[in-house]
Design a protein around this motif. Structure first.
Motif, PDB file in Angstrom:
ATOM      1  N   CYS A  13      27.729  25.645  41.025  1.00 26.06           N
ATOM      2  CA  CYS A  13      27.917  27.056  40.670  1.00 26.06           C
ATOM      3  C   CYS A  13      26.636  27.872  40.841  1.00 26.06           C
ATOM      4  O   CYS A  13      26.679  29.046  41.206  1.00 26.06           O
ATOM      5  CB  CYS A  13      28.420  27.166  39.234  1.00 26.06           C
ATOM      6  SG  CYS A  13      30.095  26.517  39.002  1.00 26.06           S
ATOM      7  N   THR A  15      27.011  34.060  35.165  1.00 20.38           N
ATOM      8  CA  THR A  15      28.310  33.406  35.037  1.00 20.38           C
ATOM      9  C   THR A  15      29.121  33.640  36.296  1.00 20.38           C
ATOM     10  O   THR A  15      29.221  34.780  36.773  1.00 20.38           O
ATOM     11  CB  THR A  15      29.081  33.937  33.818  1.00 20.38           C
ATOM     12  OG1 THR A  15      28.286  33.762  32.644  1.00 20.38           O
ATOM     13  CG2 THR A  15      30.394  33.203  33.647  1.00 20.38           C
ATOM     14  N   VAL A  16      29.696  32.570  36.818  1.00 13.48           N
ATOM     15  CA  VAL A  16      30.508  32.667  38.028  1.00 13.48           C
ATOM     16  C   VAL A  16      31.788  33.435  37.721  1.00 13.48           C
ATOM     17  O   VAL A  16      32.372  33.302  36.633  1.00 13.48           O
ATOM     18  CB  VAL A  16      30.846  31.254  38.555  1.00 13.48           C
ATOM     19  CG1 VAL A  16      31.684  31.337  39.819  1.00 13.48           C
ATOM     20  CG2 VAL A  16      29.572  30.486  38.833  1.00 13.48           C
ATOM     21  N   SER A  20      35.683  34.524  37.687  1.00 15.87           N
ATOM     22  CA  SER A  20      36.797  33.653  37.336  1.00 15.87           C
ATOM     23  C   SER A  20      37.534  33.091  38.551  1.00 15.87           C
ATOM     24  O   SER A  20      38.054  31.991  38.511  1.00 15.87           O
ATOM     25  CB  SER A  20      37.793  34.412  36.441  1.00 15.87           C
ATOM     26  OG  SER A  20      38.316  35.541  37.125  1.00 15.87           O
ATOM     27  N   ASP A  44      39.648  31.055  36.198  1.00 11.20           N
ATOM     28  CA  ASP A  44      39.126  30.397  35.006  1.00 11.20           C
ATOM     29  C   ASP A  44      39.083  31.393  33.845  1.00 11.20           C
ATOM     30  O   ASP A  44      38.731  32.560  34.047  1.00 11.20           O
ATOM     31  CB  ASP A  44      37.712  29.888  35.310  1.00 11.20           C
ATOM     32  CG  ASP A  44      37.084  29.189  34.137  1.00 11.20           C
ATOM     33  OD1 ASP A  44      37.473  28.041  33.884  1.00 11.20           O
ATOM     34  OD2 ASP A  44      36.216  29.805  33.480  1.00 11.20           O
ATOM     35  N   SER A 100      32.461  18.184  36.666  1.00  6.42           N
ATOM     36  CA  SER A 100      32.855  19.495  37.180  1.00  6.42           C
ATOM     37  C   SER A 100      34.271  19.832  36.769  1.00  6.42           C
ATOM     38  O   SER A 100      34.596  20.965  36.469  1.00  6.42           O
ATOM     39  CB  SER A 100      32.719  19.521  38.707  1.00  6.42           C
ATOM     40  OG  SER A 100      33.636  18.633  39.302  1.00  6.42           O
ATOM     41  N   ARG A 158      29.586  26.631  34.804  1.00 11.69           N
ATOM     42  CA  ARG A 158      29.900  27.958  35.339  1.00 11.69           C
ATOM     43  C   ARG A 158      28.904  29.013  34.862  1.00 11.69           C
ATOM     44  O   ARG A 158      28.837  30.091  35.415  1.00 11.69           O
ATOM     45  CB  ARG A 158      31.334  28.362  34.962  1.00 11.69           C
ATOM     46  CG  ARG A 158      32.386  27.439  35.551  1.00 11.69           C
ATOM     47  CD  ARG A 158      33.792  27.945  35.264  1.00 11.69           C
ATOM     48  NE  ARG A 158      34.062  29.211  35.925  1.00 11.69           N
ATOM     49  CZ  ARG A 158      34.455  29.324  37.189  1.00 11.69           C
ATOM     50  NH1 ARG A 158      34.577  28.248  37.948  1.00 11.69           N
ATOM     51  NH2 ARG A 158      34.699  30.515  37.708  1.00 11.69           N
ATOM     52  N   HIS A 211      28.849  35.833  41.346  1.00 11.31           N
ATOM     53  CA  HIS A 211      28.552  35.656  39.930  1.00 11.31           C
ATOM     54  C   HIS A 211      27.972  36.936  39.352  1.00 11.31           C
ATOM     55  O   HIS A 211      27.499  37.808  40.069  1.00 11.31           O
ATOM     56  CB  HIS A 211      27.596  34.467  39.705  1.00 11.31           C
ATOM     57  CG  HIS A 211      26.320  34.550  40.487  1.00 11.31           C
ATOM     58  ND1 HIS A 211      26.085  33.833  41.619  1.00 11.31           N
ATOM     59  CD2 HIS A 211      25.196  35.285  40.293  1.00 11.31           C
ATOM     60  CE1 HIS A 211      24.888  34.086  42.094  1.00 11.31           C
ATOM     61  NE2 HIS A 211      24.322  34.981  41.296  1.00 11.31           N
ATOM     62  N   ASP A 228      34.181  20.992  33.200  1.00 10.12           N
ATOM     63  CA  ASP A 228      33.677  22.357  33.004  1.00 10.12           C
ATOM     64  C   ASP A 228      34.758  23.386  33.242  1.00 10.12           C
ATOM     65  O   ASP A 228      34.769  24.440  32.628  1.00 10.12           O
ATOM     66  CB  ASP A 228      32.492  22.621  33.927  1.00 10.12           C
ATOM     67  CG  ASP A 228      31.231  21.936  33.423  1.00 10.12           C
ATOM     68  OD1 ASP A 228      30.397  21.591  34.278  1.00 10.12           O
ATOM     69  OD2 ASP A 228      31.099  21.750  32.215  1.00 10.12           O
ATOM     70  N   LEU A 229      35.656  23.103  34.180  1.00  9.81           N
ATOM     71  CA  LEU A 229      36.694  24.083  34.486  1.00  9.81           C
ATOM     72  C   LEU A 229      37.891  23.977  33.553  1.00  9.81           C
ATOM     73  O   LEU A 229      38.548  24.958  33.275  1.00  9.81           O
ATOM     74  CB  LEU A 229      37.170  23.897  35.923  1.00  9.81           C
ATOM     75  CG  LEU A 229      36.472  24.749  36.979  1.00  9.81           C
ATOM     76  CD1 LEU A 229      37.052  24.472  38.343  1.00  9.81           C
ATOM     77  CD2 LEU A 229      36.546  26.218  36.661  1.00  9.81           C
TER      78      LEU A 229
END
Length: 200
Positions: A81, A112-113, A115, A39, A12, A123, A89, A15-16
């Motif tokens: 997510c 997509t989540v 930002s 993000d 995780s 995400r 999202h 990913d960020l």
């Protein structure tokens, strides 16, 4: 109860942060405070374990030239997510599905989540969403046309059912029977646009 092990937390964090490690500083705004960034302009590390639904503290570091402290703390819910709420999202919607089908049609799309939302896992994820779109047809307009000019097929032409419209035109609305049926079908929202969209 969901427990996230060390491997899950490492992925995780990847990913960020690592996913966007090559983001140029110019892509991130420099005229706002660092803790307001999202993000991919921040790199966050989570606690090593968490229970699903609980509040978790994360340490984040801003990328680029922003104002204020570059290292700050944020809280997030322990969840993946794909478990975020609909307003957290954004999904790519499809305008080619049948909104008026029965049972209700669903299709799979990428979401997509946002930002500012922190979550575990990827995400961008796949999600089944209901087919719900409109082509701009008004129910009130269709009903008025069906009542006033339905005998000439105006309602069918308006909704895009041009073949049935021609049939109504040359049969004078099926001698009134077809016109009456269409008035009932449109008033009950049973007869909709030919493109499968919903009324406004």
């Amino acid at each position: 109860m969901l427990k996230c092990d060390n491997d899950g937390l490492k992925s995780s964090t990847y990913d960020l942060s690592q996913k966007h490690s090559n983001v140029e500083n110019s892509n991130c705004p420099s005229d706002i405070e660092c803790f307001k960034l999202g993000d991919p302009c921040i790199k966050c590390s989570f606690n090593e374990s968490c229970v699903y639904g609980s509040s978790v503290n994360a340490t984040c570091h801003a990328v680029g030239n922003c104002t204020g402290e570059k290292t700050f703390a944020r809280s997030l819910l322990c969840r993946y997510c794909y478990q975020t709420e609909n307003w957290e999202h954004v999904c790519a919607y499809n305008a080619k599905c049948k909104s008026i089908s029965s049972p209700r049609a669903y299709y799979r799309t990428n979401c997509t989540v946002k930002s500012e939302v922190l979550c575990l896992g990827r995400r961008t994820f796949l999600k089944n969403v209901p087919c719900n779109w409109t082509g701009g047809y008004k129910w009130s307009t269709a009903l008025v046309l069906s009542i006033t000019l339905g005998g000439f097929g105006a309602d069918r032409f308006y909704l895009g059912h041009w073949q049935e419209g021609i049939g109504k035109l040359f049969s004078f609305g099926g001698l009134g029977v077809w016109t009456l049926i269409d008035v009932i079908l449109i008033s009950l929202h049973y007869l909709g646009p030919a493109d499968g969209s919903l009324y406004i």
